[in-house]
Motif scaffolding. Structure first.
Motif, PDB file in Angstrom:
ATOM      1  N   ARG A  38      42.429  43.796  43.242  1.00  0.00           N
ATOM      2  CA  ARG A  38      43.142  42.752  43.973  1.00  0.00           C
ATOM      3  C   ARG A  38      43.337  43.122  45.442  1.00  0.00           C
ATOM      4  O   ARG A  38      43.503  42.248  46.299  1.00  0.00           O
ATOM      5  CB  ARG A  38      44.491  42.452  43.313  1.00  0.00           C
ATOM      6  N   ASN A  73      44.041  39.657  47.664  1.00  0.00           N
ATOM      7  CA  ASN A  73      45.231  39.049  47.064  1.00  0.00           C
ATOM      8  C   ASN A  73      46.462  39.908  47.323  1.00  0.00           C
ATOM      9  O   ASN A  73      47.582  39.501  47.003  1.00  0.00           O
ATOM     10  CB  ASN A  73      45.035  38.856  45.563  1.00  0.00           C
ATOM     11  N   ARG A 104      49.656  35.619  38.888  1.00  0.00           N
ATOM     12  CA  ARG A 104      49.665  36.978  38.346  1.00  0.00           C
ATOM     13  C   ARG A 104      49.803  36.962  36.832  1.00  0.00           C
ATOM     14  O   ARG A 104      49.245  37.799  36.125  1.00  0.00           O
ATOM     15  CB  ARG A 104      50.796  37.786  38.996  1.00  0.00           C
ATOM     16  N   TRP A 137      45.600  42.705  35.785  1.00  0.00           N
ATOM     17  CA  TRP A 137      44.951  42.970  37.070  1.00  0.00           C
ATOM     18  C   TRP A 137      45.924  42.963  38.239  1.00  0.00           C
ATOM     19  O   TRP A 137      45.530  43.209  39.373  1.00  0.00           O
ATOM     20  CB  TRP A 137      43.863  41.918  37.326  1.00  0.00           C
ATOM     21  N   SER A 138      47.170  42.640  38.001  1.00  0.00           N
ATOM     22  CA  SER A 138      48.069  42.393  39.131  1.00  0.00           C
ATOM     23  C   SER A 138      49.333  43.231  39.043  1.00  0.00           C
ATOM     24  O   SER A 138      49.520  44.017  38.116  1.00  0.00           O
ATOM     25  CB  SER A 138      48.423  40.900  39.184  1.00  0.00           C
TER      26      SER A 138
END
Length: 1012
Positions: free
Chosen positions: A273, A278, A362, A368-369
């Motif tokens: 990310r 992001n 998210r 992934w976040s």
């Protein structure tokens, strides 16, 4: 003849001396200025390219599966996520060893505490779920609604844990599910339980607060522990064995208020990310490999607790590993147990990051976040040993391809390997694919340009040596004839040239360094906030290291010395009489010697010149043509003086090609500047600002969505209402829409109160396509409650009905995404502000800058909209324009623009002095042509045309080569190329013309006086 006498030759022919000096100085100027230019440009280009890197992560996730239940006539659904088999160690090692991989990073997460700092609240989170434990006297319930829920009322409330506000004069409301049977089992608190519960009973209640609404449930479901009657127990009943569970939960809930997500990483750049933009570093720098005792925190953490980059904080590290989750983070201690805090570290804050996606985004890819309460620390600080059987989740492992030029080779090798593993790959190149061609083209033409300029400078020096030493071979031959040794004669011949070079090289080199460095400084200062340019000494060292300067000077001296030695060696090997006698000349190998009219100079024996018309050149019966005969003479002289011709021609080709390559290099980086996509994101901007942005001509590819919770048909449902300008993009996943007759998706782009609803929501309220529903935001209802709090309940309901906005349901969405299935979706122009009651904060928007030249205008507009949004309606409004890569390109582009005149001027100066030097060396030839009756005008024409024809041919060859090898770029830069090549031609013409006028300005008898 001694050295003093030799030096006098410099003053006997001042024009030749001056031209030689300036030719050497011009070559040195070109060499040092272009090396400096290239060093700075290449450094900036490398910096721009380093902005791009590749990050690849293995993805073993599978699409979520949704399961629906029909219990007691109410539709329930659950979503399950499954994982595929994670690759084994051997496959991981093979993946890590792929070409271009510079770092493999496995990230782990534990809980941590930072002093007494509370965990940050995510302001973008639509559903804020918090736990609570409280006591209260039961005072009944309100009638159940159609969703199988009732509202319980409690007075005299004591809060043990959680952020709950209880008023003394108003009952606390808690929602409870009373459906008899649930997907996970029988409900311990059906409607019959509350019907039997005595009014006034003292109860211990444990539940969840969802966006401020208190619900009687634990972990999303009604549980037996959620409510206990504690009538007749002492004040310290929580200390008894029967209530150990509640005591532990109170402590756990307190712990949750202070827990942070501590993520251990070797290099933040390897986080997907981060590379996908992001999240980005808003202050300081990211954590990289080799860092110790440092950390990177969220920028909101710094603001909330008055900290700054460079401060130190004390972090207690827990001993339990938790799976990475952007939805919960270390809040998983609620489900997986509290850790022991086994290690305390004092860490310096080296950077702050900002999350540029919303909580809902998210949640959709939790592994992934990260949360705003995530703190990144070096992997070396991990306080526990990783178990052998630890399961790595897909978002926790990735590799970094640091060099952008390795991205393509890595991807080519990785894709078949990942397919063989049976998993997916999440890959980001940071935007390199769209910029690669421009960067590579710019690099190639920049290298070619510097090579050509260095070669041009070398050829100019070669020409200077060739003309000076060659022009003095008669003096050398006379000294040899008089008995001077070859070594001494050579030293005396070269000594004046050496003196010139010793002065000319440093003068030209220093001028080139200073000028290039000055232009560089002016450009860089113009792009920075500083108003004071840096000193020359600093810039000189910064632009070109001292070692490189010395190396260039040494190479220049060695080259000139070597060429001088070579020509002296050739003269030494040639007998003196042969050097003096040049009466016989051949027009080509194996051809007969032609008869020429030779006039011997009384001063310089052995010099000869043929007349414009050779004996026998004009056949009988043909008329004499001055033009054709002059041309024939010029071309014969070009052929016979092949050395001088070749050097002049190659110098023209190389310098013109160098100019052309510089033009193409500038164009390549201009293309990179235009082609790079500058993207921006805005969070929590007010809805009116979103309207302004969507219609601005500064941005394109605009996409946005906002959300708020609403009451439906005057029932407290907390339904999420999504407002977006692109429904298809928002839905993203597989979906199906059943439309009302006569409607389609385009209706959401128009005005009018229309919407789509999810299937779960439609089933809950019994809605069919074409029906109407009444919507009112929860926040508006809260305002009405406050306005009517001293009045009866009926007035609140009347005001709520009066403010309710009716929407027509034009379609029902079937989707596996529970957020979509249970929500409402509408367009930007359908009156969502009326439902909310005023402008509302728009959760997320993204866009692309239409014209990169207008970056400053865009930032100014965003600043203004942010201020307007924050005034009243959106205090958390923020934005980020991802322009760092563009700024690097701007630096290169502006440097090339600033240095372009230097490069062109250097080539023109060399061409001008080179042409003039060749003609000055032909002074005796012009004198004998005058003696033989050739007019002054024709002699000048001969001298100038002989040089210019070489220049013109060189320009034509280079122009043809550029259009052959770089057709598209050459066509686009044709005007600039034509102007630059025209300037070079004009400079060479001017130099030749001035020199021709100089050598022919004297009377005929004076021309025969050779000053050597």
């Amino acid at each position: 003849m001694g050295k003093t006498t030799a030096l006098k030759t410099l003053f006997r022919s001042p024009a030749k001396t001056v031209l030689t000096f300036f030719l050497i100085a011009a070559a040195s100027f070109a060499l040092f200025s272009r090396v400096t230019d290239y060093a700075v440009t290449r450094r900036e280009a490398a910096k721009a390219e380093s902005f791009y890197s590749g990050v690849a992560a293995l993805d073993n996730s599978a699409p979520p599966m949704s399961v629906s239940y029909d219990i007691d006539g109410i539709e329930w659904s659950s979503t399950y996520s499954v994982l595929q088999q994670w690759p084994d160690d051997e496959q991981i090692e093979e993946f890590i060893s792929l070409p271009g991989v510079t770092l493999a990073d496995t990230r782990y997460m534990t809980a941590g505490r930072i002093g007494n700092y509370k965990r940050l609240i995510d302001e973008t989170e639509m559903y804020k779920i918090e736990d609570y434990i409280l006591e209260g006297n039961y005072s009944g319930y309100e009638e159940p609604d159609d969703t199988g829920r009732i509202t319980l009322l409690f007075n005299d409330v004591t809060v043990h844990a959680g952020d709950v506000e209880a008023a003394d004069d108003k009952p606390l409301k808690i929602r409870a599910i009373v459906t008899e049977n649930l997907p996970d089992g029988k409900n311990p608190y059906p409607m019959a339980f509350f019907e039997k519960l005595k009014i006034g009973s003292r109860c211990l209640i444990m539940g969840e607060s969802i966006s401020g609404e208190l619900v009687l449930q634990i972990n999303g479901q009604p549980r037996e522990e959620a409510l206990r009657v504690v009538d007749g127990l002492g004040d310290n009943y929580l200390e008894t064995e029967d209530f150990v569970f509640y005591k532990e939960q109170i402590e756990l809930y307190y712990d949750k208020l202070h827990v942070y997500d501590i993520v251990y990483t070797s290099d933040m750049r390897s986080i997907p990310r981060f590379n996908e933009r992001n999240m980005f570093i808003s202050e300081g720098r990211p954590l990289t490999d080799g860092d110790t005792d440092v950390c990177v925190v969220n920028e909101a953490f710094l603001e909330a607790y008055g900290l700054a980059v460079g401060d130190r904080i004390s972090i207690e590290l827990g001993d339990t590993l938790y799976p990475q989750s952007g939805q919960a983070g270390a809040m998983l201690i609620k489900y997986l147990g509290r850790p022991n805090y086994v290690n305390t570290k004092e860490l310096e804050i080296i950077g702050a990051y900002r999350l540029m996606d919303t909580y809902s985004a998210r949640c959709s890819e939790s592994n992934w976040s990260y949360t705003p309460s995530t703190v990144f620390v070096p992997s070396s600080l991990l306080p526990v040993e990783v178990p052998q059987d630890y399961s790595v989740f897909c978002g926790e492992f990735s590799v970094l391809i640091e060099n952008a030029h390795d991205i393509e080779s890595f991807r080519d090798a990785a894709e078949p390997l990942v397919a063989k593993m049976g998993v997916g790959m999440r890959f980001s190149d940071g935007g390199w694919s769209s910029m690669k061609d421009s960067f590579e083209t710019g690099q190639v033409v920049s290298i070619l340009s510097i090579i050509l300029y260095v070669a041009g400078a070398a050829i100019a020096l070669l020409l200077a040596v060739y003309l000076y030493i060659g022009g003095n071979k008669t003096s050398y031959a006379i000294m040899r004839t008089l008995g001077v040794s070859g070594k001494t004669a050579g030293h005396l011949t070269a000594f004046p040239f050496t003196v010139l070079s010793v002065f000319a090289m440093p003068v030209g080199g220093i001028a080139g360094l200073i000028y290039a460095s000055y232009k560089t400084t002016q450009t860089l200062v113009g792009m920075s906030d500083s108003s004071a340019p840096e000193g020359y000494i600093f810039v000189l060292n910064a632009a070109l290291p001292g070692g490189v300067i010395i190396l260039c000077m040494v190479l220049e001296v060695v080259f000139v010395s070597s060429v001088t030695a070579f020509f002296l060696w050739k003269m030494k090997k040639t007998p003196p009489l042969e050097l003096l006698q040049e009466g016989e000349q051949r027009t080509g190998k194996g051809r007969k010697t032609k008869s020429v009219i030779v006039v011997q100079s009384p001063v310089s024996a052995g010099f000869n010149v043929e007349m414009i018309t050779d004996a026998g050149d004009v056949p009988a019966g043909r008329k004499y043509s001055a033009l054709s005969q002059t041309a024939a003479y010029i071309f014969r002289q070009l052929r016979r003086g092949i050395g001088k011709t070749a050097v002049s021609f190659i110098m023209a080709v190389v310098l013109v090609a160098g100019i052309g390559m510089f033009v193409l290099a500038r164009l390549a980086y201009q293309d990179a500047f235009r082609e790079i996509e500058v993207k921006g994101k805005a969070l929590q901007f007010a809805s009116f600002s979103i309207d302004n942005l969507s219609t601005s001509d500064l941005i394109q590819d605009f996409y946005c969505y906002g959300n708020f919770s609403v009451r439906t048909n005057n029932i407290e449902s907390h339904t999420p209402m999504i407002v977006t300008n692109d429904v298809e993009r928002y839905l993203a996943e597989d979906y199906n829409i059943t439309y009302a007759e006569g409607y389609d998706l385009s209706v959401l782009d128009k005005t009018g109160q229309v919407c789509l609803v999810g299937q779960t929501f439609a089933d809950m309220f019994g809605i069919q396509p074409g029906d109407e529903i009444g919507l009112l935001s929860d926040s508006m209802y809260y305002v009405l409650e406050q306005l009517c709090k001293d009045k009866d309940t009926n007035m609140i309901e009347e005001e709520a009905l009066r403010n309710t906005v009716m929407y027509k349901v034009v379609g029902i969405i079937t989707s596996g995404d529970e957020n979509v299935s249970s929500g409402i979706v509408t367009g930007m122009n359908t009156g969502a502000e009326d439902v909310y009651g005023q402008p509302f904060p728009f959760g997320y928007s993204e866009f692309t800058l239409t014209d990169n030249e207008k970056l400053v205008e865009l930032k100014s507009m965003m600043d203004e909209e942010q201020k307007e949004s924050q005034k009243e309606y959106a205090p958390m409004a923020s934005f980020h324009i991802d322009s760092e890569s563009l700024k690097n390109i701007i630096r290169i582009r502006d440097l090339l623009v600033a240095l372009f005149p230097v490069a062109v001027a250097a080539a023109i100066i060399i061409g001008m002095f080179g042409s003039g030097m060749v003609i000055i060396q032909s002074a005796q030839e012009s004198a004998f042509l005058r003696v033989l009756g050739v007019t002054k005008k024709r002699v000048r024409f001969i001298l100038v045309f002989r040089q210019i024809i070489l220049c013109a041919i060189g320009i034509c060859i280079v122009a043809g080569g550029l259009y052959l090898f770089f057709p598209e770029m050459s066509a686009r830069s044709s005007r600039t190329l034509a102007a630059c090549l025209g300037l070079y031609f004009a400079g060479s013409l001017f130099g030749a013309a001035v020199a021709a006028v100089h050598v022919t300005r004297h009377r005929v008898l004076e021309l025969l006086q050779v000053k050597e």
